[in-house]
Scaffold this active site. Sequence first.
Site, PDB file in Angstrom:
ATOM      1  N   ILE A   1     -55.896  45.160  85.176  1.00 41.92           N
ATOM      2  CA  ILE A   1     -56.388  45.842  83.979  1.00 41.92           C
ATOM      3  C   ILE A   1     -55.216  46.502  83.286  1.00 41.92           C
ATOM      4  CG2 ILE A   1     -57.750  47.843  83.241  1.00 41.92           C
ATOM      5  CD1 ILE A   1     -59.681  47.192  85.511  1.00 41.92           C
ATOM      6  N   CYS A   2     -55.073  46.267  81.993  1.00 37.46           N
ATOM      7  CA  CYS A   2     -53.974  46.879  81.229  1.00 37.46           C
ATOM      8  C   CYS A   2     -54.141  48.389  81.181  1.00 37.46           C
ATOM      9  CB  CYS A   2     -53.956  46.330  79.809  1.00 37.46           C
ATOM     10  SG  CYS A   2     -52.822  47.236  78.736  1.00 37.46           S
ATOM     11  N   VAL A   3     -53.107  49.097  81.579  1.00 38.04           N
ATOM     12  CA  VAL A   3     -53.218  50.558  81.683  1.00 38.04           C
ATOM     13  C   VAL A   3     -53.435  51.229  80.325  1.00 38.04           C
ATOM     14  CG1 VAL A   3     -50.697  50.882  81.701  1.00 38.04           C
ATOM     15  CG2 VAL A   3     -52.191  52.669  82.633  1.00 38.04           C
TER      16      VAL A   3
ATOM     17  N   ALA B   1     -56.883  50.571  79.191  1.00 41.25           N
ATOM     18  CA  ALA B   1     -57.824  51.268  80.080  1.00 41.25           C
ATOM     19  C   ALA B   1     -57.887  52.758  79.749  1.00 41.25           C
ATOM     20  CB  ALA B   1     -57.417  51.070  81.535  1.00 41.25           C
TER      21      ALA B   1
END
Lengths: 130, 130, 135, 135, 96, 96
Positions: free
Chosen positions: B77-79, B82
């Site tokens: 998941i892209c930080v 997110a």
Amino acid sequence: MKFTIQVNEGPYQHQATDSAYLFTKAALEKGHEIFRVFFYHDGVNNGTRLTTPPQDDRNIVKRWSELSAEHDLDLVICVAAAQRRGIVDDGEAERNGKDATNIAPGFRISGLGQLVEGAIQSDRLVVFGD
Amino acid sequence: MKFTIQVNEGPYQHQATDSAYLFTKAALEKGHEIFRVFFYHDGVNNGTRLTTPPQDDRNIVKRWSELSAEHDLDLVICVAAAQRRGIVDDGEAERNGKDATNIAPGFRISGLGQLVEGAIQSDRLVVFGD
Amino acid sequence: MSEIKKFMYVNRRAPYGTIYAWESLEVVLIGAAFEQDVSMAFIDDGVYQLTKGQDTTGLEMKNFSPTYSALGDYEVTKIYIEKESLEERGLTLEDLQHLTWEDEDEDWAEKDSIKLVSRAEMAQVFADQDVFFNF
Amino acid sequence: MSEIKKFMYVNRRAPYGTIYAWESLEVVLIGAAFEQDVSMAFIDDGVYQLTKGQDTTGLEMKNFSPTYSALGDYEVTKIYIEKESLEERGLTLEDLQHLTWEDEDEDWAEKDSIKLVSRAEMAQVFADQDVFFNF
Amino acid sequence: MLHIVNKSPYDRNSLDTAVSYKVDGDIFLLIEDGVYAAMKGGAAASKLDGCSVSVLGADIAARGIAEDKLIDGVSVIDYAGFVDLVEANEKVQSWL
Amino acid sequence: MLHIVNKSPYDRNSLDTAVSYKVDGDIFLLIEDGVYAAMKGGAAASKLDGCSVSVLGADIAARGIAEDKLIDGVSVIDYAGFVDLVEANEKVQSWL
């Protein structure tokens, strides 16, 4: 005049929630009543307190929470849409056996009937979405 | 052959994540390697364990988690995405002072570099979105 | 309480590619309990929602198309389908579900719910509504 | 490690209405550190991303348009803009930011990053790439 | 090049754009709402003239499109076939 | 009727559809990416022929569209003006 606002998209991806917020704020400033803001579809994702947007950007969730606190605004998240997408309050956590909640201050989870009631009770329904 | 998959939309609203899942499963069944599945934009919303979809519908999040467990699939998941949308693991909760986490089993939060690395290391990048 | 309002549900999206069609239907069904004057319009890609023979097995999705046939039981009996939208897509009414309702004032006679209208007629139908639910 | 790949970032969306433009730019900037052969294409509504004079104050949004001018510093120097997409929208290169880079091999001479190409030429540019990032 | 189109041609411009970049040997895969473009009798079908076209069988079935409603020459494939197409084409673009 | 259009006319069919339902007295409000339709010189501008059009000022400013780039006769309004339009029109449709 009495408005109900419907928001169909989540924060940041689409401008819909920004437009809805700025419209709602303007309506309140003009002395109108916002009967309810109803978050449907991905719009339910506006109601999570777990976001941490960049410092130099707007905080979409917090803005809604603050507007709610200031104007006693009724922010309703559709329960069916919320269950599909993982927006949870204490009641939902207990009912569905979830180990955490993420609902933001000022939001509540309720049924689709709240949208229909909003449309009946208000002079105008304004829909914001993709 | 080695694939990286990018998913740009969340569960239920758009078919993108369904298509990505069914493609990924088919690729694994054919003996290909999935180097990584990268969740970007609203795609990060696939990684919350707080969903409770209707009994008679597919459980999108659980499906990804199970596929990950079965095939040791790297679900990233892209930080930054997110943080904007409120997907939180223990580390993010601590860093950003959040009182809850919602990340689902099998997912991890990391940087956009993981997408670029996926594109470099894989033979194909396939993007699913709206 | 307010008087009865004319509710128009405007459906412009294809099913399955996005969830709007289904979640729109859910509002209609819940809204039926509120005893308003309900109509539904299917225009643009919305006409695809009513096609016969939908089979979602391969997508692992719920097939919600049978639910449309229950609309009559919920007293949703005014279903407007736009001619131009059908024609542009190479469809005819034969390709769509046949939706009906039973008229209790006429000994439960089965009646057609679907009204095929031109775009110009639809504009007039719209002009006669109070509230629009756009999906 | 793999050899150097030709990365093409395809931008087809207007800014602000959706976040794709911005989150695409973030990939480009992060990706620059990986030393691949990077190009960006602006087609369809993507050409709107580069318009001059964007002021987002009234939307309370971050104005990310100044970031495009930093692309040269990240060695992203091949920016293809499609002529047909501009013309359809009534735009010319004059309406867009002037993006440049400094060529260290030529004593840091400032050079144009923007290449105005026809759709047919863009198809050839695409044919020469390895990986497409579509937003 | 494999061009993947997932949007209805009546709603979005993505199919128009994708086919405008066609060069020899390109293949168009229609998935999700993109499959409507391949329906016989639809105004959009002619956009695919001269294109090599595949559609995902699961997507046409979900939408109630029988195979005999498809324009001539379209290949109906499953997800395994989708994977094969991606494997067989060095370049892949998703026209989102 | 107030028709609200929030999508680019080059990407989606929503403006086409909205204007096709125009009856006398209707007003078109362009917001978000919908404002591009009102730009002078654009191929989509003619879709608005004969329509009463307003655009949100904040949306054109964000997109770098100066008011003199708008087609003639367009009203530029703020969010308060948006509220006024909704108040003044008994019927409101959002062409999503």
